[in-house]
Design a protein around this motif. Structure first.
Motif, PDB file in Angstrom:
ATOM      1  N   PRO A 235     -11.568  13.724  -1.967  1.00 21.93           N
ATOM      2  CA  PRO A 235     -10.468  13.215  -2.120  1.00 21.93           C
ATOM      3  C   PRO A 235     -10.440  11.503  -1.864  1.00 21.93           C
ATOM      4  O   PRO A 235     -11.380  11.036  -1.304  1.00 21.93           O
ATOM      5  CB  PRO A 235      -9.648  13.712  -1.004  1.00 21.93           C
ATOM      6  CG  PRO A 235     -10.610  13.930  -0.027  1.00 21.93           C
ATOM      7  CD  PRO A 235     -11.792  14.380  -0.793  1.00 21.93           C
ATOM      8  N   GLU A 236      -9.310  10.759  -2.638  1.00 19.81           N
ATOM      9  CA  GLU A 236      -9.106   9.531  -2.438  1.00 19.81           C
ATOM     10  C   GLU A 236      -7.967   9.481  -1.147  1.00 19.81           C
ATOM     11  O   GLU A 236      -8.033   8.454  -0.385  1.00 19.81           O
ATOM     12  CB  GLU A 236      -8.794   8.980  -3.482  1.00 19.81           C
ATOM     13  CG  GLU A 236      -9.756   8.880  -4.548  1.00 19.81           C
ATOM     14  CD  GLU A 236      -9.297   8.104  -5.773  1.00 19.81           C
ATOM     15  OE1 GLU A 236      -9.069   6.906  -5.719  1.00 19.81           O
ATOM     16  OE2 GLU A 236      -9.217   8.696  -6.909  1.00 19.81           O
ATOM     17  N   ILE A 237      -7.108  10.562  -0.876  1.00 19.15           N
ATOM     18  CA  ILE A 237      -6.221  10.643  -0.012  1.00 19.15           C
ATOM     19  C   ILE A 237      -6.257  11.975   0.559  1.00 19.15           C
ATOM     20  O   ILE A 237      -6.162  12.874  -0.072  1.00 19.15           O
ATOM     21  CB  ILE A 237      -4.757  10.218  -0.644  1.00 19.15           C
ATOM     22  CG1 ILE A 237      -4.629   8.574  -1.244  1.00 19.15           C
ATOM     23  CG2 ILE A 237      -3.615  10.186   0.363  1.00 19.15           C
ATOM     24  CD1 ILE A 237      -3.312   8.464  -2.050  1.00 19.15           C
ATOM     25  N   VAL A 238      -6.000  12.037   1.806  1.00 22.96           N
ATOM     26  CA  VAL A 238      -5.610  13.213   2.569  1.00 22.96           C
ATOM     27  C   VAL A 238      -4.314  13.210   3.447  1.00 22.96           C
ATOM     28  O   VAL A 238      -4.036  12.141   4.023  1.00 22.96           O
ATOM     29  CB  VAL A 238      -6.686  13.407   3.618  1.00 22.96           C
ATOM     30  CG1 VAL A 238      -6.342  14.790   4.562  1.00 22.96           C
ATOM     31  CG2 VAL A 238      -8.106  13.389   3.101  1.00 22.96           C
ATOM     32  N   LEU A 239      -3.759  14.110   2.625  1.00 21.76           N
ATOM     33  CA  LEU A 239      -1.932  14.432   3.563  1.00 21.76           C
ATOM     34  C   LEU A 239      -2.272  15.320   4.655  1.00 21.76           C
ATOM     35  O   LEU A 239      -2.654  16.456   4.517  1.00 21.76           O
ATOM     36  CB  LEU A 239      -1.252  14.949   2.435  1.00 21.76           C
ATOM     37  CG  LEU A 239      -0.438  13.973   1.725  1.00 21.76           C
ATOM     38  CD1 LEU A 239       0.299  14.705   0.782  1.00 21.76           C
ATOM     39  CD2 LEU A 239       0.597  13.217   2.306  1.00 21.76           C
ATOM     40  N   MET A 240      -2.050  14.515   5.795  1.00 23.14           N
ATOM     41  CA  MET A 240      -2.375  15.405   7.020  1.00 23.14           C
ATOM     42  C   MET A 240      -1.291  15.590   7.934  1.00 23.14           C
ATOM     43  O   MET A 240      -0.657  14.582   8.409  1.00 23.14           O
ATOM     44  CB  MET A 240      -3.672  14.240   7.824  1.00 23.14           C
ATOM     45  CG  MET A 240      -4.059  14.870   9.155  1.00 23.14           C
ATOM     46  SD  MET A 240      -5.650  16.000   8.713  1.00 23.14           S
ATOM     47  CE  MET A 240      -6.645  14.672   8.606  1.00 23.14           C
ATOM     48  N   ASP A 241      -1.237  16.809   8.525  1.00 21.38           N
ATOM     49  CA  ASP A 241      -0.312  17.266   9.297  1.00 21.38           C
ATOM     50  C   ASP A 241      -0.986  16.871  10.819  1.00 21.38           C
ATOM     51  O   ASP A 241      -2.127  16.749  11.129  1.00 21.38           O
ATOM     52  CB  ASP A 241      -0.067  18.844   9.314  1.00 21.38           C
ATOM     53  CG  ASP A 241       1.223  19.198  10.121  1.00 21.38           C
ATOM     54  OD1 ASP A 241       2.050  18.383  10.539  1.00 21.38           O
ATOM     55  OD2 ASP A 241       1.193  20.539  10.309  1.00 21.38           O
ATOM     56  N   ILE A 242      -0.152  17.088  12.015  1.00 25.33           N
ATOM     57  CA  ILE A 242      -0.780  16.788  12.981  1.00 25.33           C
ATOM     58  C   ILE A 242      -0.776  17.789  13.986  1.00 25.33           C
ATOM     59  O   ILE A 242      -2.147  17.986  14.536  1.00 25.33           O
ATOM     60  CB  ILE A 242       0.098  15.656  13.904  1.00 25.33           C
ATOM     61  CG1 ILE A 242       0.333  14.391  12.916  1.00 25.33           C
ATOM     62  CG2 ILE A 242      -0.115  15.169  15.435  1.00 25.33           C
ATOM     63  CD1 ILE A 242       1.279  13.330  13.626  1.00 25.33           C
ATOM     64  N   GLN A 243       0.047  18.421  14.189  1.00 27.12           N
ATOM     65  CA  GLN A 243      -0.044  19.760  15.328  1.00 27.12           C
ATOM     66  C   GLN A 243      -0.589  20.967  14.299  1.00 27.12           C
ATOM     67  O   GLN A 243       0.004  21.516  13.637  1.00 27.12           O
ATOM     68  CB  GLN A 243       1.316  20.139  15.580  1.00 27.12           C
ATOM     69  CG  GLN A 243       2.061  19.045  16.582  1.00 27.12           C
ATOM     70  CD  GLN A 243       1.159  18.707  17.809  1.00 27.12           C
ATOM     71  OE1 GLN A 243       0.277  19.596  18.266  1.00 27.12           O
ATOM     72  NE2 GLN A 243       1.308  17.518  18.442  1.00 27.12           N
TER      73      GLN A 243
END
Length: 216
Positions: free
Chosen positions: A54-62
């Motif tokens: 990927p070029e971007i990772v959409l990341m949750d936290i918990q």
């Protein structure tokens, strides 16, 4: 132009699959994987020879096993060119600071409008960062609309305070580190708020990141 590859990391499957469907409607982007936590992200990259990076990772936290802060830090160390955009329900200052220090290039709340998400993805890919003023009311204006102030003259102790403010230390701990009273630290904070034209500690951190005063 080839679409920009994105990975979604979120342990709420209903949300992550809905998010995949939304992003799939954006012609500029292509979701190559939906993963449930940071450990799955590490596993994905360990077999990256046959998979799209990927070029971007959409990341949750918990998340269980390996949370978003840990996963973002790992990505920063192993794949520094991949940009992490945090997408979370967490809006407290401490969590946001931790994600910024881990290497996140943007921070969004999950209740944002889809058009903001679309714009944020474009901005992160194009300019390398995106932060909104809706993140815990962190900035007077969002960075994309309000350029970082140049030629701000900071005193040596103000610069020291600014750098320490980019850590996870509390203001009380910063006062102890600088051998100053809490009242003096409060005065430094208010002086920097005025000089940098920000309203919160996170505003100071974003200034420091943008001006490369600190490298997170």
């Amino acid at each position: 132009m080839n679409p920009i590859n994105i990975i979604i990391v979120d342990d709420h499957l209903l949300f992550s699959n809905a998010l995949k469907g939304l992003i799939s409607n954006y012609k500029e982007f292509n979701v190559v994987a939906v993963l449930k936590d940071g450990s799955e992200l590490v596993d994905y990259f360990s077999n990256s020879d046959t998979k799209a990076l990927p070029e971007i990772v959409l990341m949750d936290i918990q998340m269980p096993i390996m949370n978003g802060i840990e996963a973002t830090h790992w990505l920063k160390e192993q794949y520094p060119n991949i940009k992490v955009l945090a997408l979370s329900m967490e809006c407290d200052e401490t969590t946001i600071l931790k994600m910024l220090r881990a290497g996140a290039k943007g921070y969004l709340l999950k209740d944002i409008h889809p058009t903001i998400l679309h714009h944020a993805l474009i901005e992160v890919h194009k300019n390398g960062f995106y932060y909104t003023e809706n993140v815990a009311n962190t900035l007077l204006n969002s960075i994309e609309n309000k350029p970082i102030i140049n030629n701000v003259k900071l005193k040596e102790r103000e610069l020291e305070f600014l750098k320490l403010s980019c850590s996870e230390m509390t203001y009380k701990q910063i006062a102890e580190e600088m051998c100053l009273s809490p009242k003096t630290i409060e005065n430094y904070r208010e002086a920097l708020f005025e000089k940098l034209e920000v309203k919160t500690r996170i505003g100071m951190v974003l200034y420091a990141i943008k001006e490369k005063i600190v490298i997170l």
